[in-house]
Scaffold this motif. Structure first.
Motif, short mmCIF file in Angstrom:
data_model
loop_
_atom_site.label_atom_id
_atom_site.label_comp_id
_atom_site.label_asym_id
_atom_site.label_seq_id
_atom_site.Cartn_x
_atom_site.Cartn_y
_atom_site.Cartn_z
N TRP A 33 0.83 -1.20 0.00
CA TRP A 33 0.00 0.00 0.00
C TRP A 33 0.87 1.25 0.00
CZ3 TRP A 33 -3.76 1.55 4.57
CH2 TRP A 33 -4.56 2.60 4.16
N THR A 34 1.88 1.26 0.86
CA THR A 34 2.75 2.43 0.99
C THR A 34 3.61 2.64 -0.26
OG1 THR A 34 2.85 2.08 3.37
CG2 THR A 34 4.51 3.53 2.42
N ALA A 35 4.18 1.54 -0.76
CA ALA A 35 5.09 1.65 -1.91
C ALA A 35 4.36 1.91 -3.21
CB ALA A 35 5.94 0.40 -2.02
N ASP A 36 3.21 1.25 -3.39
CA ASP A 36 2.50 1.33 -4.68
C ASP A 36 1.39 2.37 -4.67
OD1 ASP A 36 4.12 -0.72 -5.61
OD2 ASP A 36 2.74 -2.29 -4.99
N THR A 37 0.36 2.16 -3.86
CA THR A 37 -0.79 3.06 -3.86
C THR A 37 -0.42 4.47 -3.43
OG1 THR A 37 -2.22 1.18 -3.33
CG2 THR A 37 -3.15 3.39 -3.03
N ALA A 38 0.36 4.58 -2.37
CA ALA A 38 0.77 5.91 -1.89
C ALA A 38 1.84 6.53 -2.77
CB ALA A 38 1.26 5.82 -0.45
N GLY A 39 2.44 5.71 -3.65
CA GLY A 39 3.40 6.22 -4.62
C GLY A 39 4.77 6.56 -4.06
N LEU A 40 5.11 6.03 -2.89
CA LEU A 40 6.42 6.36 -2.31
C LEU A 40 7.56 5.60 -2.97
CD1 LEU A 40 5.67 6.58 1.52
CD2 LEU A 40 5.89 8.44 -0.12
N GLY A 41 7.25 4.46 -3.56
CA GLY A 41 8.31 3.63 -4.12
C GLY A 41 8.95 2.78 -3.02
N TYR A 42 9.71 1.78 -3.43
CA TYR A 42 10.25 0.82 -2.47
C TYR A 42 11.34 1.43 -1.58
CZ TYR A 42 7.84 -2.12 -5.81
OH TYR A 42 6.88 -2.66 -6.63
N ALA A 43 12.22 2.21 -2.13
CA ALA A 43 13.30 2.80 -1.33
C ALA A 43 12.74 3.77 -0.29
CB ALA A 43 14.31 3.49 -2.24
N ASN A 44 11.85 4.66 -0.72
CA ASN A 44 11.28 5.64 0.20
C ASN A 44 10.40 4.97 1.26
OD1 ASN A 44 12.50 7.86 -1.02
ND2 ASN A 44 10.80 8.19 -2.43
N ALA A 45 9.66 3.94 0.84
CA ALA A 45 8.82 3.23 1.80
C ALA A 45 9.69 2.54 2.86
CB ALA A 45 7.96 2.20 1.09
N SER A 46 10.84 2.02 2.46
CA SER A 46 11.73 1.39 3.44
C SER A 46 12.24 2.41 4.45
CB SER A 46 12.90 0.70 2.74
OG SER A 46 13.75 1.65 2.10
N LEU A 47 12.46 3.63 4.00
CA LEU A 47 12.88 4.69 4.92
C LEU A 47 11.76 5.05 5.89
CD1 LEU A 47 14.82 7.09 2.49
CD2 LEU A 47 15.78 5.48 4.16
N VAL A 48 10.53 5.04 5.40
CA VAL A 48 9.38 5.35 6.26
C VAL A 48 9.26 4.31 7.37
CG1 VAL A 48 6.85 5.44 6.37
CG2 VAL A 48 8.07 6.62 4.53
N PHE A 49 9.26 3.04 7.00
CA PHE A 49 9.10 1.99 8.01
C PHE A 49 10.34 1.87 8.90
CE2 PHE A 49 5.99 0.45 4.77
CZ PHE A 49 4.87 0.59 5.57
N GLY A 50 11.52 2.13 8.33
CA GLY A 50 12.72 2.16 9.16
C GLY A 50 12.66 3.28 10.19
N GLY A 51 12.14 4.44 9.78
CA GLY A 51 11.98 5.56 10.69
C GLY A 51 10.98 5.26 11.80
N MET A 52 9.90 4.57 11.45
CA MET A 52 8.90 4.20 12.45
C MET A 52 9.48 3.21 13.45
SD MET A 52 5.55 3.92 9.96
CE MET A 52 4.37 3.58 11.28
N LEU A 53 10.30 2.29 12.97
CA LEU A 53 10.97 1.36 13.88
C LEU A 53 11.93 2.10 14.81
CD1 LEU A 53 11.78 -1.77 11.68
CD2 LEU A 53 10.46 -1.73 13.80
N ALA A 54 12.60 3.12 14.28
CA ALA A 54 13.51 3.91 15.10
C ALA A 54 12.75 4.61 16.22
CB ALA A 54 14.24 4.94 14.24
N LEU A 55 11.53 5.06 15.93
CA LEU A 55 10.69 5.69 16.96
C LEU A 55 10.32 4.68 18.05
CD1 LEU A 55 8.30 7.93 14.81
CD2 LEU A 55 10.26 8.65 16.20
N VAL A 56 10.04 3.45 17.64
CA VAL A 56 9.73 2.41 18.62
C VAL A 56 10.95 2.13 19.51
CG1 VAL A 56 9.13 -0.03 18.92
CG2 VAL A 56 7.97 1.33 17.18
N VAL A 57 12.12 2.09 18.91
CA VAL A 57 13.36 1.90 19.68
C VAL A 57 13.57 3.04 20.66
CG1 VAL A 57 15.88 1.76 19.53
CG2 VAL A 57 14.46 0.52 17.88
N ALA A 58 13.34 4.27 20.19
CA ALA A 58 13.48 5.43 21.08
C ALA A 58 12.50 5.35 22.24
CB ALA A 58 13.25 6.71 20.27
N ALA A 59 11.27 4.92 21.96
CA ALA A 59 10.28 4.78 23.02
C ALA A 59 10.70 3.71 24.03
CB ALA A 59 8.92 4.43 22.42
#
Length: 256
Positions: free
Chosen positions: A156-182
């Motif tokens: 959904w993020t990579a295709d429908t939202a149009g972020l592409g695979y590389a940008n989508a990986s950065l989005v989910f990687g960033g969200m994981l980083a927030l979980v680690v920070a929490a």
């Protein structure tokens, strides 16, 4: 950290950095492996789902019957959940026409329902309590829903939202980083953070897997699904063996 008694009874691994590295590799392998069977072998999503569903059921039954924690059996079962999650999500989203938004919403509801039923039945959804057959059934059903949801979210993020695979990986990687920070800097429930990270590693693996094997014109690297899967499997085996060796050293020093 688990107490020695909890660790002896548990059928799941200690949640460490090594656990998360292997989990991300397993989710990426689930994407490339699932696509290899359903797309490269031209078997289709329905047949692929049937094949991996059988693998999943066999692995889960073996896991439940096991008397203790066996790393390779555990991670084989995890890979089985990621592959069946890949083909099942693709079948629902593409073949049945539910779409990524509809599929993600349905799977989120199933995931939350599984966690709710687990908590109401056993009083906790913490992985440290997974030591009985009933808890294991809830654990693996919840994981299967989370892996399927992660596939739908990644697409959904990579295709429908149009972020592409590389940008989508950065989005989910960033969200994981927030979980680690929490985890390090807040008092948010560790159980909640675990399941949040567990869910997020799946879409991260999905978009990384797609980035590896999708055509260059679609934003991927056009690598062979077979070679990418083999490389990921080799990494997982090496990481599991290294983790086991480190655990043995840790236990030796603690014993001394």
């Amino acid at each position: 950290m688990k107490t020695p008694t909890e660790q002896a009874l548990a059928k799941v691994p200690e949640v460490t950095l090594g656990f998360w590295l292997i989990k991300i590799a397993a989710t990426t392998l689930g994407e490339t492996g699932g696509d290899a069977v359903s797309m490269s072998m031209h078997l289709g999503y329905l047949v692929g789902t049937g094949i991996f569903a059988v693998c999943f059921l066999v692995a889960v039954m073996a896991q439940i019957k096991a008397k203790g924690f066996h790393p390779f059996l555990y991670w084989t079962t995890i890979v089985a959940t990621t592959t069946v999650g890949t083909t099942l999500a693709d079948f629902a989203d593409r073949s049945l026409g539910i779409g990524y938004a509809g599929g993600s919403s349905l799977l989120l509801a199933l995931l939350l329902g599984s966690l709710f039923a687990w908590h109401r039945t056993l009083g906790s959804v913490s992985v440290s309590t997974v030591s009985s057959p009933q808890a294991e059934v809830f654990y693996w059903v919840t994981i299967m829903f989370s892996q399927t949801l992660g596939t739908a979210l990644g697409d959904w993020t990579a295709d429908t939202a149009g972020l592409g695979y590389a940008n989508a990986s950065l989005v989910f990687g960033g969200m994981l980083a927030l979980v680690v920070a929490a985890f390090f800097w807040t008092r948010v429930s560790r159980t909640l953070l675990f399941w949040a990270a567990f869910v997020l590693t799946r879409p991260l693996g999905a978009v990384v897997g797609d980035f590896l094997d999708k055509p260059v014109t679609a934003g991927g690297l056009a690598l062979s699904r077979y070679s990418a899967s083999a490389a990921l499997l080799a990494f997982m085996v090496a990481a599991i063996l290294l983790t086991q060796a480190m655990d043995r050293v840790h236990r030796t020093f603690n014993h001394d």
